[in-house]
Design an enzyme around this catalytic site. Sequence first.
Site, PDB file in Angstrom:
ATOM      1  N   LYS A 134       3.007  20.497   8.633  1.00  0.00           N
ATOM      2  CA  LYS A 134       3.935  20.569   9.296  1.00  0.00           C
ATOM      3  C   LYS A 134       5.299  19.168   9.140  1.00  0.00           C
ATOM      4  CE  LYS A 134       0.179  17.425  10.828  1.00  0.00           C
ATOM      5  NZ  LYS A 134      -0.347  16.792  10.061  1.00  0.00           N
TER       6      LYS A 134
ATOM      7  N   ARG B 215      -0.810  18.090  -4.508  1.00  0.00           N
ATOM      8  CA  ARG B 215       0.233  16.823  -3.201  1.00  0.00           C
ATOM      9  C   ARG B 215      -0.387  15.685  -4.048  1.00  0.00           C
ATOM     10  NH1 ARG B 215       0.634  15.685   2.878  1.00  0.00           N
ATOM     11  NH2 ARG B 215      -0.838  13.976   2.807  1.00  0.00           N
TER      12      ARG B 215
ATOM     13  N   ARG C  27     -10.292  12.384   6.522  1.00  0.00           N
ATOM     14  CA  ARG C  27      -9.426  13.213   7.309  1.00  0.00           C
ATOM     15  C   ARG C  27      -9.187  14.302   7.899  1.00  0.00           C
ATOM     16  NH1 ARG C  27      -5.369  12.419   3.517  1.00  0.00           N
ATOM     17  NH2 ARG C  27      -3.839  12.967   4.452  1.00  0.00           N
TER      18      ARG C  27
HETATM   19  P1  ADP Z   1      -1.458  13.369   7.377  1.00  0.00           P
HETATM   20  O1  ADP Z   1      -1.572  14.383   8.699  1.00  0.00           O
HETATM   21  O2  ADP Z   1      -1.920  13.824   5.950  1.00  0.00           O
HETATM   22  O3  ADP Z   1      -3.238  12.569   7.710  1.00  0.00           O
HETATM   23  P2  ADP Z   1      -0.237  11.396   8.747  1.00  0.00           P
HETATM   24  O4  ADP Z   1       1.327  11.212   7.773  1.00  0.00           O
HETATM   25  O5  ADP Z   1      -0.074  12.454   9.528  1.00  0.00           O
HETATM   26  O6  ADP Z   1      -1.021  11.733   7.324  1.00  0.00           O
HETATM   27  O7  ADP Z   1      -0.617  10.341   8.346  1.00  0.00           O
HETATM   28  C1  ADP Z   1      -1.462   9.225   7.305  1.00  0.00           C
HETATM   29  C2  ADP Z   1      -2.084   8.038   8.161  1.00  0.00           C
HETATM   30  O8  ADP Z   1      -1.807   7.134   9.019  1.00  0.00           O
HETATM   31  C3  ADP Z   1      -3.849   8.845   9.014  1.00  0.00           C
HETATM   32  O9  ADP Z   1      -4.879   9.281   8.410  1.00  0.00           O
HETATM   33  C4  ADP Z   1      -4.923   7.347  10.481  1.00  0.00           C
HETATM   34  O10 ADP Z   1      -4.307   6.536   9.277  1.00  0.00           O
HETATM   35  C5  ADP Z   1      -2.722   6.921  10.290  1.00  0.00           C
HETATM   36  N1  ADP Z   1      -1.937   7.664  11.511  1.00  0.00           N
HETATM   37  C6  ADP Z   1      -0.997   8.242  11.668  1.00  0.00           C
HETATM   38  N2  ADP Z   1      -0.489   8.757  12.757  1.00  0.00           N
HETATM   39  C7  ADP Z   1      -1.865   8.484  13.730  1.00  0.00           C
HETATM   40  C8  ADP Z   1      -2.007   8.501  15.349  1.00  0.00           C
HETATM   41  N3  ADP Z   1      -1.557   9.197  16.193  1.00  0.00           N
HETATM   42  N4  ADP Z   1      -3.049   7.501  15.784  1.00  0.00           N
HETATM   43  C9  ADP Z   1      -3.605   6.509  14.628  1.00  0.00           C
HETATM   44  N5  ADP Z   1      -3.861   6.605  13.333  1.00  0.00           N
HETATM   45  C10 ADP Z   1      -2.596   7.406  12.998  1.00  0.00           C
END
Ligand code: ADP
Length: 189
Positions: free
Chosen positions: A15, A129, A146
């Site tokens: 995404k 990755r 996660r």
């Molecule tokens: P991925 O989807 O690969 O886990 P992201 O870059 O979207 O990676 O997010 C990395 C981390 O940032 C998450 O594991 C979380 O700790 C934090 N995070 C991101 N978006 C949110 C959110 N909407 N609410 C809470 N934590 C978030």
Amino acid sequence: MATNVLVLGPQGSGKGTQAKRISAAYGVPHVSTGDMFRAAIADGTELGRQVQPILASGELVPDELTVALIRERLSQPDAEEGFVLDGFPRNLVQAEELDVMLEEIGRPLDCVLFFDLDDETATRRLLGRAADENRPDDAPEVIARRLAIYHEQTEPVVERYREAGVLFALRAGGSVDDVFAEIESALVA
Ligand code: ADP
């Protein structure tokens, strides 16, 4: 016309990659909570210090911090013509907060793109990755955590948008070009 798009799906579903392409093709900012948190960590801000251990563990950042960050970001002038939101909302509380925010600024979501992918493929992609990107949360046990949080907390958000009739499911296992072609057909529909 404004393009207000949300991308939803498990980690490794592509995404982020597609959100960047949508951003470039439609001229709307890519708003990624994960990128914003990582930038705060890299810059050594107070927010960065707070969230660094949370990201490293794979847990979610508290809703108050995340909602405040998004509220501020969507109020910036460059988001007026639309946005592609990536990584938010991740649970039902955040989804409700997003509804309130969008209602306030009079901008409903046009489309929610759902990147459907099984855990096995997602894990394989994330481990691949990990070697290139050096993200501390791409260690195998953190990936598993996660994905577990995704199933527990984010899947109900997918169902919520499905029931609302705004969800467009993509075959996220396809090539980057194939998935983008599906996205283009969703966005003109
Ligand atoms: P991925 O989807 O690969 O886990 P992201 O870059 O979207 O990676 O997010 C990395 C981390 O940032 C998450 O594991 C979380 O700790 C934090 N995070 C991101 N978006 C949110 C959110 N909407 N609410 C809470 N934590 C978030």
